[in-house]
Structures are given as structure tokens and as C-alpha cells.
Design an enzyme around this catalytic site. Structure first.
Site, mmCIF file in Angstrom:
data_model
loop_
_atom_site.group_PDB
_atom_site.id
_atom_site.type_symbol
_atom_site.label_atom_id
_atom_site.label_comp_id
_atom_site.label_asym_id
_atom_site.label_seq_id
_atom_site.Cartn_x
_atom_site.Cartn_y
_atom_site.Cartn_z
ATOM 1 N N ARG A 291 0.874 -1.310 0.008
ATOM 2 C CA ARG A 291 0.091 -0.076 0.181
ATOM 3 C C ARG A 291 0.918 1.348 0.019
ATOM 4 N NH1 ARG A 291 -5.497 -0.272 2.686
ATOM 5 N NH2 ARG A 291 -4.295 -1.659 4.094
ATOM 6 N N TYR B 154 -8.419 5.087 -4.308
ATOM 7 C CA TYR B 154 -9.391 6.035 -4.105
ATOM 8 C C TYR B 154 -8.881 7.071 -3.392
ATOM 9 C CZ TYR B 154 -9.689 2.867 -0.029
ATOM 10 O OH TYR B 154 -9.352 1.996 1.097
ATOM 11 N N ASP C 265 -14.208 -10.606 12.462
ATOM 12 C CA ASP C 265 -12.710 -11.491 11.838
ATOM 13 C C ASP C 265 -12.719 -12.978 12.867
ATOM 14 O OD1 ASP C 265 -12.657 -9.886 9.762
ATOM 15 O OD2 ASP C 265 -10.805 -8.901 10.519
#
Lengths: 460, 460
Positions: A208, A241, A324
Site C-alpha cells: 500500500r 481511491y 474476523d
């Protein structure tokens, strides 16, 4: 009267103070259910990763407690697309691999577009949302530095004692593990020998980077830079984005890694921009330019999930798993936390109904265990199929994005036939019927006789 | 007045007199559209294979022409399950691989069950349905022994001439290829060089057998023998349901074949029961017993489909493809023909609207071509995505049935999480909104301006 309330209300312990644990706590407080949250960390500083919530998940938050939505927005959530004339959010898939001339009509071909509707996806930074969410919850509800060691039965009525690493302990009538992908509650519930107690490597790694908007515009052009786009191709994809009040873009590249990643190794390691330069060497020049604006040193994340070994059940006695901890998904739908929020809404509904059932019951202290166990059975029935579907579907979305056929011109048409499936899977998440879930949950719990469990059955 | 009708009505040529071609012809006749069917065979004797229609497809037939449904039922269609106390049809997936003791609670475990509703699947023999369907259509509509050679423009108004192998020819304003998986119309439309002109091997082979009911009961037990069951396991599955007024079961085994199958080789070859004995050697004893009741010599079918190379478009000028000619699916949904029936309903709607548009138009003979071309563009828009989705989904269903994980105990739970996807895919077929399709088709055609095509554009 306060005496009666004391006697009949259950006490819920939430293990884990992440987004799901705190949202559930906020919901329970709003529904007058007594709750405590036990978080192992010293505070709520988390990694500053981006995350997004569907409009549907925001509605679920609102049904639990509108203050959760306020926290989300005050934490800086913004729609993932930013066309000022159109408040809808679009997910756009474009051909990232094609490296042909700009004049070619199939250059950067827009392959598919889905509207998620008005504010259909709201992106936020995890740490900022969490910080705002903590303020919704009275400080006495949350205890920090409580790392769960084990759980044991306490007394004849199935009450649970949680023992922490610091030597302290706490009691509750119901324990909900919201302790994430590496859940200790799951491990205690399923046993240390069960492979379902641990997440496994999905053979994908993620890189990222944040890129200043002007650099992104330079590489991608005005429109693409300012709106979410997913550049897909063989064995990799790159999605971005706008974030940070549209001053930057958040870009994530997912690469396939046929190699292994030991379960006991840390899942975040140093990575290099050069890794991406190599992986995307044959891709579209605009993407290669974008990658040039990434920092030289990046974090590389191994993506783990519960796909290989799903939990055979989400509940055991008066203990259950949510988010999760129950079903850790890879991030390819961008909706793992949304499914956890659905879990929380279901549990909020059930815990409130447990209290309704016990209210005025003179044997409440004896019947609490059975009432909670029944509720958790309903939770497992209502949520396990969907949670595990999401884990599978997320894997499948990655496969559809990363089809090897994208690199073979004779197979492009075949590759493009995947989007009806992409649409169906996305809509199944975005258009979740939470009203129906609440109704079905309520009906199932009303029909269910209390489960009578001996004191040993809730023990782990 | 009859003169005006002569001038403004279009003439439709259907290439192929199979289930879809004849159903469409029956629909067009009912909607006062002039139609001719050209079939290459000498008659309508087809292989006596079983096929099934969903209740939804039966509704589509009824909207085209209720006589199609009468033909289906007079041809002996019966629900695929036969519990006399329950008119619903169930699809049941059971563990076929597990070879453990009968006392084991997971022996022949019922893995999943879906209700298709009242008469949800009606099974019939293809040849019997076809024979009954022919009787619905006036004999002068159908011409036999007409093998299509090529297609050419005829005259200035884009009218088409079909040239047959016997040296004869015919004319029409619109040509619809319903000529099946090996469609000549598709080949002419896409060109002989395009791999999408031909189906390709799906790497699955099928063996089929009819077994007397008493033998089936002996092997499977009363309930399983009399109701549809799908025995699944690694790399293979075996599905069966009652036929022939419940005196026999029709059983089909699908095996994975990693090998190749040349495109030009016949797809049906002799096979041996011994092949199945080897393939199912490790499977459940009851299945192995069932296979002992198969004939020693069987037919082995190579399953071909259009998955690898889907058609880039279903229409070109005033020519289009429907059914298997457009999208030949493997049979794992049991719904290939149902999708073709949906195509036929869409085309029936459109051809009727072309006539409505042309009625009273003094330049009708000049405008027919544009009206038909527009209609076929709408058809492509309405049907291509779904037809190609079905081809993909059918492959996926086979993969889910044949998961390698079924053979690995530690992976059973994972394998079982597939059924939510099985359900979604099945429901997408069974619950098709045909009313909405008709409405959307009608709206799209009404909005579309006639496409003006030069005489050359429809030529192939």
C-alpha cells in the site's frame, strides 16, 4: 425495583476493542444490556489503514446506535468517489495490463462499472474511526491491557470467568470474542490443535502507498485519480481511491505469491517499490508511472484468512465469535468489517431479547445460562453461512480480478464474461436485508426453547 | 386489407428444428409472425436423452404459446422427485465418496437440500417432447433435409437468402440460428477462423445409464431411488432421478478428464461400465452397487461448451443466435435448454413488436431491415450477459460438486461452505424474472431508433 433489574439482566463480556467490539458495545449500551470490553492493547492506537463501509453497513450501525454513525463521520469518512455532480459511488474495473498505444480504442478499457448508490462506500482511516468510537462508550465499560489467557466455568449457573495475562480476572454471563483474525477466544473454543483456530496464508501479498493527488493526476489523469478505479490484469491488481480530504490517493496492489508464508511469521514485513516495478513491468504505462510515485520502501502484507479451515461453529455454550474472529476474510470485497457489523447487529438484537425473556423471571440467575446459550445457537444459525460465504467470495473476487486470461487477447472476451458474477457477489453484500435478519433472528429466538446446559458444557 | 398485411409483416427464418427452434416457431405463430423452420435432419428422431425444465421455463413457454406446455406434458414430463405427499421438487446433494460404516452418523451424509418448489423441475425425454412439439406447428412451416450452406444478401432492402446443401434456397427478413452447439449460423456469423465459432472440450466426460427401479431401490434404498439425488465427491459426481413413469432411474456420472479431446472427433464414443468401476472404486458402497446394475457397454459423452471462447455478439445485422447456438453450456445446472427458452421468449416479444412498428407503414418493405436489426441489437443486449453467465456458472457448479476437498477429512467443513453459492446460482436460474425481461425488452426496443444498415452489413 433496581434489585430486580440487578437480578435478571445478563452481563456480557466482549473480548477485543476493535471496530466490531466497540460497535457492539455501543449497541448493547443503547439497548440497556450490561457490557464490558476487554482489550489487550494499552490504548486504541491502531495502524492508520484505510477501510470502507457500505451504505448498508452504515444502516446496521444506525440500528444498533446512531452514535456509531456519528463517530464514523466525525472520524472523517468520505465517499470513495468524488464526482461533485453525482453523490453516487461507483466501482470501476479497468484494463490495467494492456500496454498498447494511447490511440488504441481498447487502451485502458473501462471493463465494468457498478453503482453502489448514494454514499455507497464511505472510506475512513481505521484509527480515526476507532478514536471517535471510543468516545461513544463510557470509560468504565472498557478495560485496557487485558490479554485473555483462558476461560473457565464459575459456579453452578454456567457463569464464566475470564482470566487475563496480568493475573486479574472478570466474570460474565456471556462472552463474545471480537478479537480479530488471530482470535484467542476462537483458539480456546476450538482447541489449540484444530487448524480452524488459526488463519492461513491466502497466497496474496498487498503493498500500500499514499500518493499526493497532483502526482496521481499526472499519472492517471484527472478523472481516474479522483475516483475509485480497479486496474486488473493477470495475477495482480491495483486499486485506488481518494483519501485525506482528497489531497492524496490510497493505492493498494495485490500480487499472487505461489510461495509459502509460515503461520508463525509476522504478516507485515518490509517491501520495496522495486518489487512492484518488476510485477507491473508489462502493465499499462500510466500504472507504471503511478508506481514511480510510491515511496521506495513500502510495507508488504501477507494476506491471511480462514478460507482453508473455516470454524465448524461460531458458538459453544455461552461463548461465541463475531467479526474476523468468526470469519476472517481477505480484503478483495472491501467488506470484511461490514459483515462484522451485521454480526454485531444480530448479537445486539439477541442480547436484548435475552434480557426481555429474563425480565420478571424469579429464577433468572439460574436461567440466564440457558437463555444465552439459545441466543448464541440462533446467532450461529443466522450468521455462519453468510460469514463463510464472504470469506469464499472474497477469494473468488481476487481470482476474477487476476484472471490469467487478461493477458491473452484470444481470451479477453471470456475474461470479460466474469462481471455478472462480480455484480451478483457485490449486490449480495451491498443489498443485505438487515430488517429481514432482525425479524428472522427474533422469530428463531422466540421459537427456541432455552437450552439447558450443565455447568461443564460452557467450559473450555 | 390482406394486401397491407402482406406488405408490412416480416418473414422470419429459423435455422434448426430442435426444442428451442420449434418452441420459438410455436411462439411466433401464436403472435402472428410469419415463420419458417429449416431443419437439416430427415425427421425429428433425436437421441432419447433425458432433459428437465424448471417451473420458470415452463412459464416462459406458456407466455409464448400454451400449446408448448401441453406438448411437454403430453410428451410425458414428470416432476424430478416423486414424494406423493409433497408436490415440491428437491435437489439433494449427498456425500458420495465417504466409504465408512453404515453406523457412522456421517455415512452418506445429506450435505444440502434445495426446494425448487411445486413441479420445480419436470423431467422428460427429448425425443418425446420434440415429437409432441412438432404437432403444435402446421406442417407447411417446417422444411426438413435443409442443411444450411451459406447466407447472402438479396436485393436492396437487406433481405436474406439462405442457401442449402441440396441446392435450394429460401428468403427471409430475419434469420435466427437455433442450430445448437455446432451451429452453422454461428460459424457463418463469426467466420470460420474465429475459435468462438466452435465449442471446446470442458474436460468432463459423462456416462449415462437407465437402471430398473427395483435394482435402484436395492442399491440406494427406497427414498433415494425414488427421488433426485446428487452424489458428490473428488473429481466426479453421479446424479439420478426417476424416469419412465418411475419404472427406471436415469443415472449420469460426470468424470474429470485432464486429457484432450480433438474438436473434430465425434463427441460420443463407446465406454465401459469398467471405466466407472475404476473411477468410483473408493466411493460409497451403495454407489458401487448401483454401478453394477449399469449395462456393461455404455455411451461416453465428451462435454463441450462455449466457455473458452464465448461469442463476442449474438447478432449481426438481421441475423442472430439463440439457445445453444449462442451459448452452449455444460449440463451441470440442468438448465441449458431453460435459458434457450428464455431467449425464445425474448425473440418472440421482439419479432411481434417489429410487426407492430411496421404495421401501416407505407415504406414497410424498405424499413423492415432496420426494424429487425434494432430488435436483434436489443436481443443481444438483453440476453448475452445471462447466456454467458450460465455457461460460466455451469462450469463452476461442476467444480463445486467435484471439489478435491471432499476426499480430505480436514477440509470437509471448507468444502461444505460451497452451498450458499450453489443456492445463489440455482436461484438465479429458477427465479428468473421473465415479466421484467419482457418489460425491459419492450422498453428498450421502443426507445431504440431503427438501425439503418446498408445492404452489405447484414451479409456474411
Amino acid at each position: 425495583m433496581p434489585g430486580i433489574i440487578e437480578d435478571t439482566s445478563i452481563e456480557v463480556a466482549i473480548v477485543g476493542g476493535g471496530i466490531i467490539g466497540l460497535s457492539l458495545a455501543a449497541g448493547l449500551i443503547k439497548h440497556n444490556v450490561k457490557v464490558k470490553v476487554y482489550e489487550q492493547a494499552q490504548g486504541f492506537r491502531e495502524i492508520g489503514a484505510g477501510m470502507a463501509f457500505t451504505a448498508n453497513a452504515v444502516q446496521c450501525m444506525s440500528l444498533m446506535n446512531p452514535d456509531i454513525v456519528s463517530a464514523l463521520r466525525s472520524g472523517g469518512a468520505v465517499p470513495a468517489s468524488s464526482d461533485k455532480d453525482d453523490p453516487n459511488v461507483y466501482l470501476t474495473w479497468i484494463d490495467g495490463f494492456n500496454s498498447r498505444d494511447k490511440d488504441d480504442p481498447t487502451y485502458e478499457k473501462m471493463l465494468y462499472r457498478l453503482s453502489a448508490g448514494h454514499r455507497g462506500f464511505e472510506g475512513t482511516r481505521r484509527d480515526q474511526f476507532l478514536e471517535a468510537l471510543v468516545k461513544v462508550i463510557p470509560p468504565e465499560i472498557v478495560e485496557l491491557k487485558k490479554r485473555l489467557n483462558n476461560i473457565e466455568e464459575k459456579g453452578p449457573n454456567g457463569r464464566i470467568q475470564l482470566n487475563f495475562a496480568d493475573g486479574t480476572s472478570a466474570e460474565a454471563d456471556a462472552v463474545i470474542g471480537c478479537d480479530g483474525i488471530k482470535s484467542r477466544v476462537r483458539e480456546l473454543m476450538l482447541g489449540e490443535e484444530d487448524p480452524a483456530s488459526y488463519p492461513h496464508y491466502s497466497h496474496k501479498v498487498a503493498y500500500r502507498a499514499l500518493v499526493p493527488m497532483e502526482k496521481a493526476v499526472e499519472a492517471l489523469g484527472e478523472y481516474k485519480a479522483r475516483n475509485q478505479h480497479n486496474h486488473i490484469g493477470p495475477n495482480a491488481y491495483l486499486i485506488h481511491y481518494p483519501v485525506a480530504n482528497k489531497t492524496m490517493i490510497n493505492a493498494t496492489a495485490f500480487l499472487t505469491d505461489p510461495g509459502e508464508w509460515p503461520d508463525d511469521k509476522v504478516t507485515v514485513v518490509p517491501g520495496l517499490r522495486k518489487d512492484l516495478e518488476i510485477a507491473f513491468a508489462d502493465w499499462n504505462p500510466c500504472l507504471r508511472t503511478l508506481i514511480q510515485h510510491f515511496p521506495e520502501k513500502l510495507e508488504k502484507w501477507a494476506v491471511f484468512d480462514t478460507w482453508d479451515y473455516p470454524a465448524p461453529y461460531f458458538n459453544k455454550g455461552n461463548i461465541c465469535l463475531a467479526g474476523d474472529a468468526a470469519h476472517a476474510s481477505s480484503p478483495h470485497h472491501g467488506a470484511g468489517a461490514c459483515c462484522g457489523i451485521e454480526d454485531a447487529l444480530c448479537l445486539c438484537t439477541l442480547m436484548s431479547q435475552v434480557n426481555d425473556r429474563l425480565r420478571g423471571d424469579e429464577s433468572a440467575s439460574k436461567n440466564k445460562n440457558a437463555a444465552v446459550c439459545s441466543a448464541f445457537e440462533v446467532f450461529d444459525f443466522m450468521r455462519r453461512t453468510r460469514g463463510q460465504w464472504l470469506v469464499n467470495s472474497s477469494r473468488r473476487m481476487c481470482d476474477l480480478n487476476q484472471q490469467i486470461d487478461w493477458s491473452d487477447k484470444s481470451k479477453w472476451i471470456k475474461a470479460e464474461t466474469c462481471f455478472e458474477e462480480v455484480r451478483d457477489r457485490s449486490f449480495k453484500i451491498w443489498h443485505f436485508d438487515y430488517d429481514d435478519m432482525i425479524k428472522e433472528t427474533t422469530d428463531a429466538y422466540a421459537k427456541r426453547q432455552p437450552v439447558t446446559k450443565g455447568p461443564e458444557s460452557g467450559a473450555i
